[in-house]
Write an enzyme that holds these catalytic residues in place. Structure first.
Site, short mmCIF file in Angstrom:
data_model
loop_
_atom_site.label_atom_id
_atom_site.label_comp_id
_atom_site.label_asym_id
_atom_site.label_seq_id
_atom_site.Cartn_x
_atom_site.Cartn_y
_atom_site.Cartn_z
CG ASP A 127 -2.02 -0.99 1.20
OD1 ASP A 127 -2.03 -1.84 0.29
OD2 ASP A 127 -2.89 -0.92 2.08
CG ASP A 128 0.26 3.86 2.27
OD1 ASP A 128 -0.91 3.58 1.97
OD2 ASP A 128 0.64 4.02 3.45
CG HIS A 178 -4.47 2.80 -0.40
ND1 HIS A 178 -5.36 2.15 0.43
CD2 HIS A 178 -3.43 3.17 0.40
CE1 HIS A 178 -4.87 2.13 1.67
NE2 HIS A 178 -3.72 2.76 1.68
CG HIS A 182 -3.63 7.11 3.17
ND1 HIS A 182 -3.70 6.91 4.53
CD2 HIS A 182 -3.22 5.93 2.64
CE1 HIS A 182 -3.33 5.67 4.81
NE2 HIS A 182 -3.04 5.05 3.69
CG HIS A 275 2.53 0.16 4.16
ND1 HIS A 275 2.32 -0.74 5.19
CD2 HIS A 275 1.38 0.87 4.04
CE1 HIS A 275 1.10 -0.57 5.68
NE2 HIS A 275 0.50 0.40 4.99
ZN LIG Z 1 -2.45 3.08 3.34
#
Ligand SMILES: [Zn+2]
Length: 307
Positions: A127-128, A178, A182, A275
């Site tokens: 993620d991210d 995503h 955020h 991540h």
């Molecule tokens: Zn995230």
């Protein structure tokens, strides 16, 4: 009888609320189409970290996932594996909702805990990102191990690094939305905000990925998978995906700590959360190298979350 009536009334209310969601979405769709796909959030700009829960101006660490316990079915045990087989079944409240709104959904709005291939497979998720410091390292390690993964990208990150998003697709990995900002409290915001967070990021990531690339999933920042969020994702063809093994790598607990976090609940069907963006991911990279060695030696195969 009274109970049955009450139940029916409750169902009616639920449908009415979701109906309002759909009506609002229709208005939104008309608005964005007339605006030639140029809502304000589609313009390239820095990630508005100030909107993120901590208000931190620093890109790291993401405040993310502090709310991981908010996942509707906390996948902290082998229950996750069990629920995986029933994620789209009648026992899942999300799928019941999807069934009632089948005209508006191309995928289930139920939170997915299962891997596509089942058996002794795991789904690695990152993620991210994408992030030029870490995403190429993740891709290189995956390639060495003939492993596949899913990348849940933040829209503006994809905009800034379309080469990385394209590399993910070219490697046979999958893309996941995503959101734009955020915001871990996304569902507390107005409906229009939620739609933009999901739809704008979808467009940003799709643009970065290029023609023909597919976005498969939505993962809510902080696990904020309230029904309205899952509904919007499903309306956009994005299956909401959970995780069963939270590495907590963004807290930088050390390589051993990351591996311990993952192994605590590792099982056939695990969806592992790591991540590739949001800060210094050097520990993640080292841990991933060890994790892939371990998974290979244990006979695990690599899959994706089921759609
Ligand atoms: Zn995230």
């Amino acid at each position: 009888m009274a109970l049955a009536s009450a139940k029916k009334a409750a169902v009616t209310v639920a449908v009415a609320v979701t109906g309002a969601t759909l009506a609002a979405y229709g208005a939104y769709a008309a608005q964005t189409s007339s605006a030639a796909g140029q809502p304000s959030t589609s313009a390239p700009r820095p990630i508005a970290r100030s909107i993120v829960a901590t208000g931190s101006a620093s890109p790291s660490p993401p405040p993310s996932h502090s709310a991981s316990s908010s996942l509707p079915a906390a996948p902290s045990s082998s229950h996750a594996a069990q629920s995986s087989s029933t994620a789209a079944g009648p026992s899942d409240p999300g799928s019941a909702s999807a069934a009632g709104l089948s005209n508006g959904f191309t995928v289930s709005n139920a939170l997915q805990f299962a891997t596509q291939d089942g058996g002794k497979s795991v789904a690695l998720t990152f993620d991210d990102g994408p992030d030029p410091r870490w995403t190429p390292k993740v891709l290189a390690l995956l390639a060495q191990h003939h492993a596949k993964a899913t990348f849940c990208e933040i829209g503006p990150n994809a905009q800034h690094h379309p080469d990385l998003t394209k590399a993910i697709v070219a490697a046979g990995d999958r893309l996941c939305d995503h959101s734009v900002h955020h915001n871990e409290r996304q569902s507390s915001m107005p409906l229009d905000y939620n739609i933009h967070e999901i739809a704008d990021a979808q467009r940003q990531i799709s643009d970065a990925a290029g023609p023909g690339a597919k976005l498969w999933y939505y993962r809510a920042p902080g696990g904020d998978f309230k029904p309205v969020i899952r509904d919007i994702a499903a309306q956009h063809g994005l299956r909401p995906i959970a995780w069963s093994d939270d590495s907590d790598d963004w807290k930088r607990p050390g390589v051993a700590g990351i591996l311990q976090n993952i192994n605590r609940n590792l099982h056939p069907g695990s969806i592992i959360l790591m991540h590739d963006g949001g800060g210094d991911r050097s520990q993640t990279i080292t841990a991933l190298a060890k994790l892939l060695d371990q998974l290979d030696s244990q006979g695990y195969t690599y899959s994706f979350p089921a759609r």
